[in-house]
Scaffold this motif. Sequence first.
Motif, PDB file in Angstrom:
ATOM      1  N   MET A   1       0.837  -1.194   0.000  1.00 56.36           N
ATOM      2  CA  MET A   1       0.000   0.000   0.000  1.00 56.36           C
ATOM      3  C   MET A   1       0.876   1.250   0.000  1.00 56.36           C
ATOM      4  O   MET A   1       2.006   1.235   0.486  1.00 56.36           O
ATOM      5  CB  MET A   1      -0.909   0.014   1.232  1.00 56.36           C
ATOM      6  N   LYS A   2       0.345   2.345  -0.551  1.00 55.63           N
ATOM      7  CA  LYS A   2       1.017   3.633  -0.487  1.00 55.63           C
ATOM      8  C   LYS A   2       0.826   4.214   0.910  1.00 55.63           C
ATOM      9  O   LYS A   2      -0.259   4.146   1.483  1.00 55.63           O
ATOM     10  CB  LYS A   2       0.435   4.596  -1.518  1.00 55.63           C
ATOM     11  N   VAL A  30      -9.530  -0.925   7.715  1.00 61.88           N
ATOM     12  CA  VAL A  30     -10.236   0.189   7.077  1.00 61.88           C
ATOM     13  C   VAL A  30      -9.452   0.669   5.855  1.00 61.88           C
ATOM     14  O   VAL A  30      -8.234   0.886   5.939  1.00 61.88           O
ATOM     15  CB  VAL A  30     -10.435   1.351   8.068  1.00 61.88           C
ATOM     16  N   LYS A  31     -10.164   0.827   4.741  1.00 60.84           N
ATOM     17  CA  LYS A  31      -9.581   1.503   3.584  1.00 60.84           C
ATOM     18  C   LYS A  31      -9.758   2.997   3.808  1.00 60.84           C
ATOM     19  O   LYS A  31     -10.878   3.495   3.859  1.00 60.84           O
ATOM     20  CB  LYS A  31     -10.259   1.087   2.283  1.00 60.84           C
ATOM     21  N   ILE A  32      -8.656   3.705   3.980  1.00 64.91           N
ATOM     22  CA  ILE A  32      -8.709   5.129   4.273  1.00 64.91           C
ATOM     23  C   ILE A  32      -9.143   5.909   3.028  1.00 64.91           C
ATOM     24  O   ILE A  32      -8.620   5.692   1.932  1.00 64.91           O
ATOM     25  CB  ILE A  32      -7.343   5.639   4.771  1.00 64.91           C
ATOM     26  N   GLU A 129      -3.120   3.971   2.517  1.00 60.22           N
ATOM     27  CA  GLU A 129      -4.324   3.459   1.855  1.00 60.22           C
ATOM     28  C   GLU A 129      -5.152   2.561   2.773  1.00 60.22           C
ATOM     29  O   GLU A 129      -6.371   2.449   2.589  1.00 60.22           O
ATOM     30  CB  GLU A 129      -3.926   2.709   0.582  1.00 60.22           C
ATOM     31  N   TYR A 130      -4.490   1.933   3.761  1.00 63.15           N
ATOM     32  CA  TYR A 130      -5.216   1.050   4.678  1.00 63.15           C
ATOM     33  C   TYR A 130      -4.706   1.259   6.098  1.00 63.15           C
ATOM     34  O   TYR A 130      -3.552   1.642   6.326  1.00 63.15           O
ATOM     35  CB  TYR A 130      -5.039  -0.417   4.281  1.00 63.15           C
ATOM     36  N   VAL A 373      -6.326  18.380   4.266  1.00 64.17           N
ATOM     37  CA  VAL A 373      -6.859  17.024   4.242  1.00 64.17           C
ATOM     38  C   VAL A 373      -6.269  16.295   3.045  1.00 64.17           C
ATOM     39  O   VAL A 373      -6.052  16.881   1.982  1.00 64.17           O
ATOM     40  CB  VAL A 373      -8.407  17.004   4.202  1.00 64.17           C
ATOM     41  N   LEU A 374      -6.006  15.009   3.246  1.00 64.77           N
ATOM     42  CA  LEU A 374      -5.416  14.165   2.208  1.00 64.77           C
ATOM     43  C   LEU A 374      -6.430  13.124   1.765  1.00 64.77           C
ATOM     44  O   LEU A 374      -7.133  12.544   2.592  1.00 64.77           O
ATOM     45  CB  LEU A 374      -4.159  13.463   2.735  1.00 64.77           C
ATOM     46  N   LYS A 375      -6.485  12.893   0.470  1.00 66.21           N
ATOM     47  CA  LYS A 375      -7.418  11.921  -0.099  1.00 66.21           C
ATOM     48  C   LYS A 375      -6.643  10.787  -0.759  1.00 66.21           C
ATOM     49  O   LYS A 375      -5.691  11.026  -1.498  1.00 66.21           O
ATOM     50  CB  LYS A 375      -8.321  12.598  -1.147  1.00 66.21           C
TER      51      LYS A 375
END
Length: 378
Positions: A1-2, A30-32, A129-130, A373-375
């Motif tokens: 994951m990143k 959880v998938k963020i 990512e998770y 905020v980061l997506k």
Amino acid sequence: MKALVYEGPRNVVVKDMPDARIEQPTDVLVKITTTNICGSDLHMYEGRTNMETGRILGHENLGVVVEVGPAVVHVKVGDRVCLPFNIGCGFCKNCEKGLTGFCLTANPGMAGAAYGFAGMGPYSGGQAEYLRVPFGDFNCLLLPPDAQEKENDYVMLSDIFPTGYHAAVLAGVEAGDSVVIYGAGPVGLMATIAADLKGASKVMVVDSHPDRLRLAEKLGAIPVDDSDGGAVDRVLELTGGEGADRGCECVGYQCTCQGHEVPNLTMNNLVKSVRATGGIGVVGVFVAEDPGSPDELMKKGQLAFDFGTFWMKGQHMATGQANVKAYNRKLRDLIAADKVKPSRIISHELPLEQAPEGYRNFDERKEGWTKVVLKTAA
């Protein structure tokens, strides 16, 4: 994951890391989808903590449940959840009292655990990512049907909104009180909203950054510019010489004045700005030691505090990180009812890949960089 990884002072990179996974029967994966940069992250980013290199940062997290452990009974795959930054077990002495910021189980040997935070356990952060969520049934806050529409509001429930509310609670804010808040960063702005929710008659917000003071004014507060060091006199003037009924410290140990760190400045100014027998709530971060501090006392986690004045005025003070679960459900419901919109303070929305840029600009207090905020990718 990143994931965003700390590799040393002012050096964070997004790179491939091993996927987060279920490790205990009570875990949730959880998938963020949204994760924030917090002012507390900057202490680690700047190398002012004992944060280990190679750790994933990020403690303000929200996302979608993709897997649950065999002992999880309440949380389901597909649920949208917000995670308190402090990890609680739900069954220790402190958690049973609602003091989840000081859980005695999640980080053995210390009261309190958190995601991606120095000294608060081995847990990876959520700027990734998770995220593995321990004690998932207890720690996951289920979000209502409008979770996607109001995602930028609900993610504030992970830390800064409850922390700002905690400042008002610690200070003892009641309807009709006048309140002075030192710090117009994200937490100070949330304390402004919280004081209004609690019925404050007057809220004064002290800072030296014009962009942050403008935001405080938009939230209904009286902005008090302290760039010339005259904040105390201004607060006294606004309160008829008595001082505010309540005061909130939302800055912490890296408080600066005219470009120089003065760790005791906000604490002593609060004592001067709050009336006799008034209350002070301290949620700005102070640490047990700060070897990088230019202040000799703060190197040992100590302050030159005006205790004599504090005592003579009969003031009372309460401190410590927010017990997020004590507040997040009620604050969630206020968001759902359109009674409050904490996303008003967001200045930048970036993809996870641009997190290093977000950290750099936020750390430099660049004009207009108030809350990032980061997506993650869909």
